[in-house]
Design an enzyme around this catalytic site. Structure first.
Site, PDB file in Angstrom:
ATOM      1  N   GLU A 183      11.741   4.807 -15.496  1.00 40.71           N
ATOM      2  CA  GLU A 183      12.852   4.359 -16.325  1.00 40.71           C
ATOM      3  C   GLU A 183      12.534   2.947 -16.789  1.00 40.71           C
ATOM      4  OE1 GLU A 183      16.592   4.826 -14.349  1.00 40.71           O
ATOM      5  OE2 GLU A 183      16.476   7.011 -14.331  1.00 40.71           O
ATOM      6  N   HIS A 218      24.882  -0.226 -20.803  1.00 38.10           N
ATOM      7  CA  HIS A 218      23.813   0.761 -20.900  1.00 38.10           C
ATOM      8  C   HIS A 218      23.494   0.998 -22.372  1.00 38.10           C
ATOM      9  CE1 HIS A 218      21.464   4.396 -20.362  1.00 38.10           C
ATOM     10  NE2 HIS A 218      21.475   4.201 -19.060  1.00 38.10           N
ATOM     11  N   ARG A 269      17.000  -2.842 -19.551  1.00 35.60           N
ATOM     12  CA  ARG A 269      18.189  -2.411 -20.274  1.00 35.60           C
ATOM     13  C   ARG A 269      18.799  -3.495 -21.157  1.00 35.60           C
ATOM     14  NH1 ARG A 269      21.182   1.337 -15.665  1.00 35.60           N
ATOM     15  NH2 ARG A 269      19.743   3.085 -15.874  1.00 35.60           N
ATOM     16  N   HIS A 298      28.498  -0.567 -18.358  1.00 34.82           N
ATOM     17  CA  HIS A 298      27.895   0.372 -17.411  1.00 34.82           C
ATOM     18  C   HIS A 298      27.931  -0.120 -15.970  1.00 34.82           C
ATOM     19  CE1 HIS A 298      25.358   3.589 -16.036  1.00 34.82           C
ATOM     20  NE2 HIS A 298      24.378   2.787 -15.687  1.00 34.82           N
ATOM     21  N   ARG A 316      20.497  -5.533 -13.847  1.00 28.34           N
ATOM     22  CA  ARG A 316      20.053  -4.552 -12.856  1.00 28.34           C
ATOM     23  C   ARG A 316      18.876  -3.739 -13.377  1.00 28.34           C
ATOM     24  NH1 ARG A 316      21.222   0.994 -11.861  1.00 28.34           N
ATOM     25  NH2 ARG A 316      22.697   1.044 -13.608  1.00 28.34           N
TER      26      ARG A 316
END
Length: 539
Positions: free
Chosen positions: A125, A244, A293, A354, A389
């Site tokens: 990811e 997100h 992100r 998110h 994060r």
């Protein structure tokens, strides 16, 4: 001014436990299972046991489980994503204890996906330089973890109260004495009650419902952060709300929980395009579509401003029908339910709130600044996430730090529980009708893109709502009061941090500054919110 207590009727019933765990996601369930060695555990959850954020987690759980990977590599990726404000010691705890913690989940019965040779099937990811994301059911990792933990909880005979909203911490002689809560109609007990206990573990999840559009479930109203603040705990890094990059865009009037298109879809080869089909992430970051992100979210918003388009698109047509059906069956079904065929057409996407990287500040063992009060999972600020994060670190954080709390509870709670009393300070309850106003204010002034004038307007508009109170206690009023408290916290910190770092994007201060390479820590002084800056070395 913020309330020190929620207006509520006196408790109509009382029960006793040694430890109360509030929340039933991965952090709460693991904490409850492990805390049994320290005494009688009572698990409290706001809705049903499996209604938290964990079961919605699609991508997976990150850990250095492959022979070619290492905790050091995972640490490096996490620190990079956190943009200078992670606590390196907390990150090292996460990445070194994480692999064994995941193996314990497997031993508990969690059925992660395997490859043809029986090894864990790992994916990538955003922000990860290696394939280290373990997943289950293709894109139903959270649901599988929840299933295994709920089965273990049932087998352990842990007492559970469902449909219970935690109200306020009870404190005696400066330490935790229990918690008051309201059990909504379908619970084991009705109305407001009190649980006497030597320790309370907050695992209440996120605060995404403070914005108009979020990937969080309806129960994510920041209750744990607000409760802890009222009790005197310190809260840190709340300005770092991660948006997100790829929730599905359902149109300009979409509100509430939005369908999430997991980052793992990009990890398997999908990519972002604008309305003309151009891959705009190419050349904007070395990892392109798999950048962290905050980077991807910002680039989506920039491209939208450049083109005037209302959304961008995630193109996964190259994955083919087999991968969509086997690897992403849940996402495929969600797309089809909304009239989109991802096998043959791009998916419209737009960033939405998110994950809260900040929260109730803890040490490396989950202890808050209030003796006997602990926090783990998304409600906590352990220092792991910093300003942004790293994908799939959230389930791991809840797992690892819940275990660490349980390991110190017996020593921390040897003394008898004190007689409970309410927290000192004035009680207030806001009118439930202001909830849409809070969400509008936060989305307009404190969303993905922030600036000084917008934040000042947000602060002024929130202050104007403080006069809209009610004297009728109810679930909706308690929730909106918590949302108001959390919104005020976020705006105050976002105004103070005059730089762009991670998920905090100030257009009037577009660069990161070494002067802000630290933490903003908030607390209540009476009913006044104070926010102080601490350089990273002072954590």
């Amino acid at each position: 001014m913020l309330p020190r207590r929620l207006t509520a009727p006196p408790p109509g019933w009382t029960t006793d436990a040694d430890i109360v765990v509030i929340g039933s996601g991965i952090a709460g369930l693991v904490a409850a299972l492990r805390a049994r060695t320290a005494g009688k555990v009572l698990l409290v959850t706001k809705a049903l046991l499996d209604d938290g954020s964990t079961r919605w987690a699609q991508g997976g759980i990150a850990a250095a489980l492959h022979p070619g990977d290492s905790p050091e590599d995972h640490l490096t990726d996490t620190l990079t994503a956190g943009v200078g404000v992670c606590d390196p010691e907390a990150v090292r705890v996460l990445v070194t204890e994480g692999p064994d913690a995941v193996r314990e989940l497997i031993a508990l019965g969690t059925d992660f996906d395997r490859d043809g040779e029986g090894h864990l099937a790992l994916t990538r990811e955003g922000g990860h330089l290696r394939r280290r994301i373990a997943h289950a059911g293709g894109d139903a990792t959270g649901a599988e973890i929840s299933r295994a933990l709920l089965a273990a909880t049932k087998d352990a005979g842990i007492e559970v109260i469902e449909h219970a909203l935690a109200l306020d911490l009870m404190i005696e002689d400066g330490r935790t004495a229990g918690v008051t809560l309201h059990v909504m109609g379908e619970g084991q007990r009705d109305g407001v009650g009190a649980v006497r206990a030597r320790a309370v573990i907050l695992a209440t999840g996120g605060l995404g419902q403070v914005f108009e559009a979020t990937t969080n479930p309806e129960v994510s109203t920041g209750d744990g952060v607000a409760l802890a603040l009222r009790a005197g705990a310190r809260v840190a890094d709340v300005e770092f709300v991660q948006f997100h990059p790829t929730p599905m865009w359902l149109g300009p009037d979409a509100r509430g929980r939005q369908p999430l298109i997991s980052e793992a879809v990009r990890g398997e080869g999908a990519f972002l395009v604008d309305g003309s089909g151009e891959r705009f992430m190419t050349g904007r970051h070395p990892l392109a579509d798999l950048a962290p992100r905050d980077v991807v979210t910002k680039e989506i918003m920039k491209r939208m401003r450049e083109t005037g388009e209302p959304c961008m698109y995630l193109d996964g047509r190259n994955l083919g029908p087999r991968i969509w059906a086997q690897r992403f069956p849940t996402i495929l079904a969600t797309c089809e339910r909304h009239g989109i065929d991802p096998v043959n057409e791009p998916i419209p996407v737009l960033p939405a709130a998110h994950h809260a990287s900040g929260g109730v500040r803890t040490d490396l063992w989950g202890r808050t600044s209030v003796p006997g009060l602990y926090a783990c999972g998304e409600v906590a600020c352990t220092g792991v996430h910093g300003a942004n994060r790293l994908a799939s670190n959230s389930l791991l954080e809840g797992l690892v730090f819940a275990q660490r709390i349980a390991s110190v509870l017996a020593d921390d709670t040897e003394r008898d529980a004190p007689a409970p009393s309410g927290a000192a300070g004035a009680s207030t309850l806001l009118d439930p009708g202001i909830r849409p106003e809070i969400q509008r204010i936060m989305t307009a002034g404190c969303g993905v893109l922030r600036d000084g004038p917008g934040l000042e307007r947000a602060a002024a508009e929130l202050a104007a709502l403080a006069s809209r109170t009610t004297d009728r206690p109810c679930t909706e009023a308690w929730e909106v009061t918590n949302l108001y408290t959390v919104a005020s916290l976020i705006v105050a910190s976002a105004r103070r941090r005059e730089e762009t770092r991670g998920s905090h994007w100030r257009s009037d201060f577009p660069d990161a500054s070494d002067e802000w390479r630290g933490h903003l820590v908030s607390a209540l002084d009476g009913d006044t919110l104070t926010t102080t800056y601490e350089p990273t070395e002072n954590r």
